[in-house]
Structures are given as C-alpha cells and as structure tokens.
Design a protein around this motif. Structure first.
Motif, mmCIF file in Angstrom:
data_model
loop_
_atom_site.group_PDB
_atom_site.id
_atom_site.type_symbol
_atom_site.label_atom_id
_atom_site.label_comp_id
_atom_site.label_asym_id
_atom_site.label_seq_id
_atom_site.Cartn_x
_atom_site.Cartn_y
_atom_site.Cartn_z
ATOM 1 N N LEU A 78 24.931 -4.607 -17.199
ATOM 2 C CA LEU A 78 25.009 -3.528 -18.181
ATOM 3 C C LEU A 78 26.174 -2.593 -17.928
ATOM 4 O O LEU A 78 26.527 -1.795 -18.797
ATOM 5 C CB LEU A 78 23.701 -2.724 -18.172
ATOM 6 C CG LEU A 78 22.439 -3.533 -18.485
ATOM 7 C CD1 LEU A 78 21.210 -2.629 -18.409
ATOM 8 C CD2 LEU A 78 22.544 -4.183 -19.862
ATOM 9 N N GLY A 79 26.762 -2.646 -16.736
ATOM 10 C CA GLY A 79 27.873 -1.762 -16.416
ATOM 11 C C GLY A 79 28.473 -2.132 -15.073
ATOM 12 O O GLY A 79 27.977 -3.018 -14.370
ATOM 13 N N VAL A 80 29.543 -1.446 -14.730
ATOM 14 C CA VAL A 80 30.236 -1.669 -13.468
ATOM 15 C C VAL A 80 30.357 -0.344 -12.741
ATOM 16 O O VAL A 80 30.710 0.682 -13.342
ATOM 17 C CB VAL A 80 31.637 -2.280 -13.702
ATOM 18 C CG1 VAL A 80 32.306 -2.593 -12.368
ATOM 19 C CG2 VAL A 80 31.556 -3.529 -14.568
ATOM 20 N N THR A 81 30.054 -0.352 -11.456
ATOM 21 C CA THR A 81 30.137 0.865 -10.654
ATOM 22 C C THR A 81 31.138 0.684 -9.530
ATOM 23 O O THR A 81 31.453 -0.434 -9.113
ATOM 24 C CB THR A 81 28.767 1.232 -10.061
ATOM 25 O OG1 THR A 81 28.331 0.167 -9.192
ATOM 26 C CG2 THR A 81 27.738 1.450 -11.148
ATOM 27 N N ALA A 82 31.635 1.787 -9.015
ATOM 28 C CA ALA A 82 32.538 1.782 -7.874
ATOM 29 C C ALA A 82 31.737 1.618 -6.588
ATOM 30 O O ALA A 82 30.501 1.490 -6.610
ATOM 31 C CB ALA A 82 33.357 3.074 -7.851
ATOM 32 N N ALA A 83 32.441 1.639 -5.463
ATOM 33 C CA ALA A 83 31.770 1.428 -4.182
ATOM 34 C C ALA A 83 30.740 2.513 -3.880
ATOM 35 O O ALA A 83 29.732 2.256 -3.222
ATOM 36 C CB ALA A 83 32.802 1.362 -3.056
ATOM 37 N N ASP A 84 30.959 3.722 -4.374
ATOM 38 C CA ASP A 84 30.026 4.823 -4.113
ATOM 39 C C ASP A 84 28.912 4.913 -5.147
ATOM 40 O O ASP A 84 28.111 5.844 -5.121
ATOM 41 C CB ASP A 84 30.786 6.150 -4.046
ATOM 42 C CG ASP A 84 31.573 6.438 -5.331
ATOM 43 O OD1 ASP A 84 31.517 5.600 -6.259
ATOM 44 O OD2 ASP A 84 32.236 7.481 -5.394
ATOM 45 N N GLY A 85 28.871 3.963 -6.091
ATOM 46 C CA GLY A 85 27.802 3.942 -7.071
ATOM 47 C C GLY A 85 28.096 4.673 -8.365
ATOM 48 O O GLY A 85 27.288 4.632 -9.296
ATOM 49 N N PRO A 87 29.912 5.272 -12.024
ATOM 50 C CA PRO A 87 30.403 4.350 -13.061
ATOM 51 C C PRO A 87 31.917 4.213 -13.012
ATOM 52 O O PRO A 87 32.644 5.199 -12.836
ATOM 53 C CB PRO A 87 29.934 5.017 -14.361
ATOM 54 C CG PRO A 87 28.782 5.885 -13.954
ATOM 55 C CD PRO A 87 29.103 6.377 -12.580
ATOM 56 N N ASP A 88 32.389 2.993 -13.158
ATOM 57 C CA ASP A 88 33.818 2.698 -13.162
ATOM 58 C C ASP A 88 34.218 2.395 -14.605
ATOM 59 O O ASP A 88 33.995 1.295 -15.107
ATOM 60 C CB ASP A 88 34.111 1.510 -12.253
ATOM 61 C CG ASP A 88 35.597 1.310 -12.004
ATOM 62 O OD1 ASP A 88 36.378 1.597 -12.925
ATOM 63 O OD2 ASP A 88 35.971 0.879 -10.895
ATOM 64 N N ALA A 89 34.812 3.373 -15.262
ATOM 65 C CA ALA A 89 35.131 3.243 -16.689
ATOM 66 C C ALA A 89 36.181 2.164 -16.925
ATOM 67 O O ALA A 89 36.082 1.391 -17.882
ATOM 68 C CB ALA A 89 35.617 4.583 -17.237
ATOM 69 N N ASP A 90 37.194 2.092 -16.068
ATOM 70 C CA ASP A 90 38.251 1.096 -16.259
ATOM 71 C C ASP A 90 37.699 -0.315 -16.096
ATOM 72 O O ASP A 90 37.991 -1.210 -16.893
ATOM 73 C CB ASP A 90 39.392 1.332 -15.272
ATOM 74 C CG ASP A 90 40.256 2.522 -15.648
ATOM 75 O OD1 ASP A 90 40.296 2.858 -16.850
ATOM 76 O OD2 ASP A 90 40.870 3.120 -14.756
ATOM 77 N N SER A 219 41.767 -2.380 -8.993
ATOM 78 C CA SER A 219 40.472 -1.852 -9.382
ATOM 79 C C SER A 219 40.108 -0.668 -8.498
ATOM 80 O O SER A 219 40.456 -0.612 -7.324
ATOM 81 C CB SER A 219 39.398 -2.934 -9.253
ATOM 82 O OG SER A 219 38.124 -2.362 -9.423
ATOM 83 N N SER A 220 39.405 0.295 -9.061
ATOM 84 C CA SER A 220 38.975 1.428 -8.269
ATOM 85 C C SER A 220 37.709 1.134 -7.487
ATOM 86 O O SER A 220 37.212 1.980 -6.772
ATOM 87 C CB SER A 220 38.730 2.639 -9.183
ATOM 88 O OG SER A 220 37.747 2.305 -10.161
ATOM 89 N N SER A 221 37.190 -0.095 -7.652
ATOM 90 C CA SER A 221 36.022 -0.482 -6.873
ATOM 91 C C SER A 221 36.468 -0.970 -5.509
ATOM 92 O O SER A 221 37.629 -0.844 -5.128
ATOM 93 C CB SER A 221 35.250 -1.596 -7.602
ATOM 94 O OG SER A 221 36.008 -2.778 -7.614
ATOM 95 N N SER A 222 35.539 -1.554 -4.744
ATOM 96 C CA SER A 222 35.840 -1.961 -3.380
ATOM 97 C C SER A 222 36.539 -3.302 -3.309
ATOM 98 O O SER A 222 36.810 -3.795 -2.229
ATOM 99 C CB SER A 222 34.532 -2.028 -2.574
ATOM 100 O OG SER A 222 33.636 -2.961 -3.156
ATOM 101 N N ARG A 223 36.834 -3.935 -4.459
ATOM 102 C CA ARG A 223 37.543 -5.210 -4.424
ATOM 103 C C ARG A 223 38.956 -4.990 -3.930
ATOM 104 O O ARG A 223 39.645 -4.067 -4.358
ATOM 105 C CB ARG A 223 37.594 -5.852 -5.820
ATOM 106 C CG ARG A 223 36.301 -6.446 -6.285
ATOM 107 C CD ARG A 223 36.566 -7.385 -7.451
ATOM 108 N NE ARG A 223 37.308 -6.720 -8.510
ATOM 109 C CZ ARG A 223 36.757 -6.253 -9.605
ATOM 110 N NH1 ARG A 223 35.482 -6.367 -9.800
ATOM 111 N NH2 ARG A 223 37.480 -5.677 -10.533
#
Length: 250
Positions: A78-85, A87-90, A219-223
């Motif tokens: 349903l959505g994508v979040t960053a490493a800290d939980g 929401p990652d809009a990009d 990506s602003s996530s942990s990838r």
C-alpha cells in the motif's frame, strides 16, 4: 572462449556459474512435478467410469495454484517507507510510475510458487526527474530468467545474472550485474528458447559498443545505490558493453 577462473570479480565465471543454476531452475519450473496419472488410468478399466471422472477432476485441478492464488490476493503493498518508518513520497511515486500497483501480484505469485521472485531497479531509458536525472525503472523478473549470488555472511546480493532468449533474432542474451557495472553477452549461435547453452565456448561479449553512465538517482530508503561506474580490470574485456548496473531486490 570465456575465462573460467573461479573468481567473484570475473564476470565470465559468474555468467557460467549462475547461468547454469538459472537453467536448472528453468527446467524445474517448466517441467513441473505433475503426476502422469498412469496408476489411476490403469484402474479405470476395472472400476468403471467413476474412477475416470475422479481422475479427470484431480488432473484439471492445480492444487498448488489454489493455495498460491488465495494468498496472493491477500498480499498488497500500500505504500513505501524509509528506514525510519516514515512515508517515502518519492519511492511511492516511482512505484506508481512503474505500474507496480497492478503488476505487484505477479511478483508475489512467482515468489510463492517458485520460492523466489525478483524486482530489478535501474535507470529508465527515457523518463527523467525534475532535476534532469534518469527516473528509476523497476521491473519484475522471473527466476527462469534471473538469479543472484549472495554473500554467505550477510545475505546481501553480490552479483546478479539475467539471461533471456531473443525471439526476434534467435540468440540468447545475458547480463552480469555487479553493484556499479554491467557486462553484456550474446550466444555465438542461435539457440532454442527453452534451453540456453552454458558452455564456456557458447557465449561471447556483446559487441554493441561501450558506454558508461553514473546512477542518476538515489532512494531515500536504506537501499544502497551506486553513484559511479568502475572500469573492468582485465584488458581482454575491452570490447564489453557495460553500463551502470541496476539494483536487485528479492
């Protein structure tokens, strides 16, 4: 002939090693483990039509498919979040731009039926972001055509191979992808789509030129995404076609 020196940084060796393993997975996934029904057919003559009808009902029922599909329809991102939980809009926008809202079910279905599924993240060939950098291209890959080598200590992907059959010209094509560089191959001769050859004398580096680009997004996530490309060390591979490698997710 490809170099079979058993080294992780040797793309020739990794192509042959992972390609053969991917070929074995292809055979298992296409042949399946369906029963022949010989025993039931033998009993049918003695026991009459009821056994025939029972056998036909079972033969037409994909029991594994029922289990997998019932689970797939209950799984949805349903959505994508960053490493800290947060929401990652990009990342959510990239997910939707690649139509993964409608295509994600095929990834879950393959993963549950084949024990593994892959999503490949790289540069989009035409779409760009507002800053002029390439937009991410995210594609679902079947384990019949993709495989990765993982670090036994961390479980992280060290190298991935994608091998396909080109139905237009009849040749097999493969890509060996490291963190920041990709090597392209093509079979020396035309082959059948169901079985790619994996001998050291069956493949050659793709001779379509040489290009290098840096990864244009992060990506602003942990990838972890590479920001530069490296030059292959063996001078004998100067004819390679390589570009910045996509990121594997499985």
């Amino acid at each position: 002939m490809l170099d079979e020196t058993p080294e992780l940084d040797n793309p020739d060796f990794m192509l042959l090693r992972l390609g053969a393993a991917c070929g074995s997975a292809r055979e298992c996934s296409t042949s399946g483990g369906a029963t022949t029904g010989a025993a039931a057919a033998a009993r049918a003559a003695a026991q009459g039509g009821a056994v025939v009808l029972d056998f036909q009902r079972k033969a037409r029922t994909n029991f594994c498919g029922v289990i997998v599909n019932s689970t797939v329809h209950r799984v949805r991102a349903l959505g994508v979040t960053a490493a800290d939980g947060t929401p990652d809009a990009d990342a959510s926008r990239w997910w939707q731009l690649n139509r993964l809202d409608s295509r994600q079910s095929q990834v879950w279905r393959v993963a549950m039926a084949q024990s593994v599924g892959y999503m490949l993240v790289g540069e989009h060939p035409t779409r760009t972001e507002d800053n002029g950098r390439p937009s991410p291209l995210i594609t679902a890959e079947h384990p019949r055509e993709a495989i990765v080598e993982r670090d036994p200590a961390t479980g992280e992907v060290r190298v991935g191979v994608r091998a396909v059959h080109d139905d237009l010209d009849g040749y097999g094509r493969a890509w060996v992808m490291y963190d920041n560089v990709e090597y392209a191959y093509r079979t020396k001769e035309r082959c059948t789509p169901n079985r790619l050859p994996w001998g050291p004398d069956s493949w050659e580096p793709s001779m379509t030129g040489l290009s290098m680009t840096s990864v244009g997004w992060r990506s602003s996530s942990s990838r972890g995404c590479p920001t530069s490309a490296r030059t292959p060390s063996p001078s004998s591979r100067a004819s390679w076609t390589f570009r910045t490698a996509p990121t594997w997710a499985s």
